[in-house]
Design a protein around this motif. Structure first.
Motif, PDB file in Angstrom:
ATOM      1  N   UNK A 237      64.898  51.437  83.043  1.00 58.09           N
ATOM      2  CA  UNK A 237      64.081  52.621  83.349  1.00 58.09           C
ATOM      3  C   UNK A 237      64.886  53.897  83.168  1.00 58.09           C
ATOM      4  N   UNK A 238      64.338  54.831  82.375  1.00 60.61           N
ATOM      5  CA  UNK A 238      65.014  56.111  82.175  1.00 60.61           C
ATOM      6  C   UNK A 238      64.121  57.270  82.585  1.00 60.61           C
ATOM      7  N   UNK A 239      63.141  57.003  83.425  1.00 59.29           N
ATOM      8  CA  UNK A 239      62.241  58.059  83.881  1.00 59.29           C
ATOM      9  C   UNK A 239      63.000  59.055  84.762  1.00 59.29           C
ATOM     10  N   UNK A 240      62.562  60.303  84.704  1.00 59.53           N
ATOM     11  CA  UNK A 240      63.170  61.332  85.539  1.00 59.53           C
ATOM     12  C   UNK A 240      62.168  61.784  86.592  1.00 59.53           C
ATOM     13  N   UNK A 241      62.672  62.139  87.751  1.00 56.79           N
ATOM     14  CA  UNK A 241      61.844  62.648  88.827  1.00 56.79           C
ATOM     15  C   UNK A 241      62.424  64.011  89.224  1.00 56.79           C
TER      16      UNK A 241
END
Ligand SMILES: [Zn+2]
Length: 105
Positions: free
Chosen positions: A45-49
């Motif tokens: 997972x490389x999602x950013x928040x």
């Protein structure tokens, strides 16, 4: 805890370490919101928040709390304790604490 739960906990502890470094750099630069990496248990997972330092520190006050993108929670390995715009806060079971502290051999 089974093998999958252990793997997820270790991944989350790793992502938390990445975010601790992002926080340090961001505070030095005095930016507003920072872009943290999703702390879900998925290795790829490389999602950013994006959220504020204050919100980030509030999550870090609880050693068993992690934040993830909505839909990235693992219901069998953690429970959702707060829902926010763009991210969820999840709580790991207490038995995961030794893995999360980084004191594994
Ligand atoms: Zn994720």
């Amino acid at each position: 805890m089974d093998g999958i739960q252990t793997r997820i906990a270790l991944n989350e502890a790793l992502f938390r370490e990445v975010n601790e470094n992002i926080q340090k750099v961001s505070e030095e630069g005095r930016y507003g919101d920072a872009h943290f990496v999703c702390e879900c248990g998925e290795a790829g997972c490389e999602e950013r928040v994006a959220f504020s330092m204050g919100a980030y520190r509030a999550v870090r006050e609880h050693p068993l709390h992690f934040f993830v993108k909505p839909g990235h929670e693992s219901p069998h390995a953690e429970k959702v304790v707060e829902r926010h715009e763009g991210y969820l806060i999840v709580e790991k079971p207490p038995e995961a604490a030794p893995l999360l502290s980084g004191e594994t051999s």
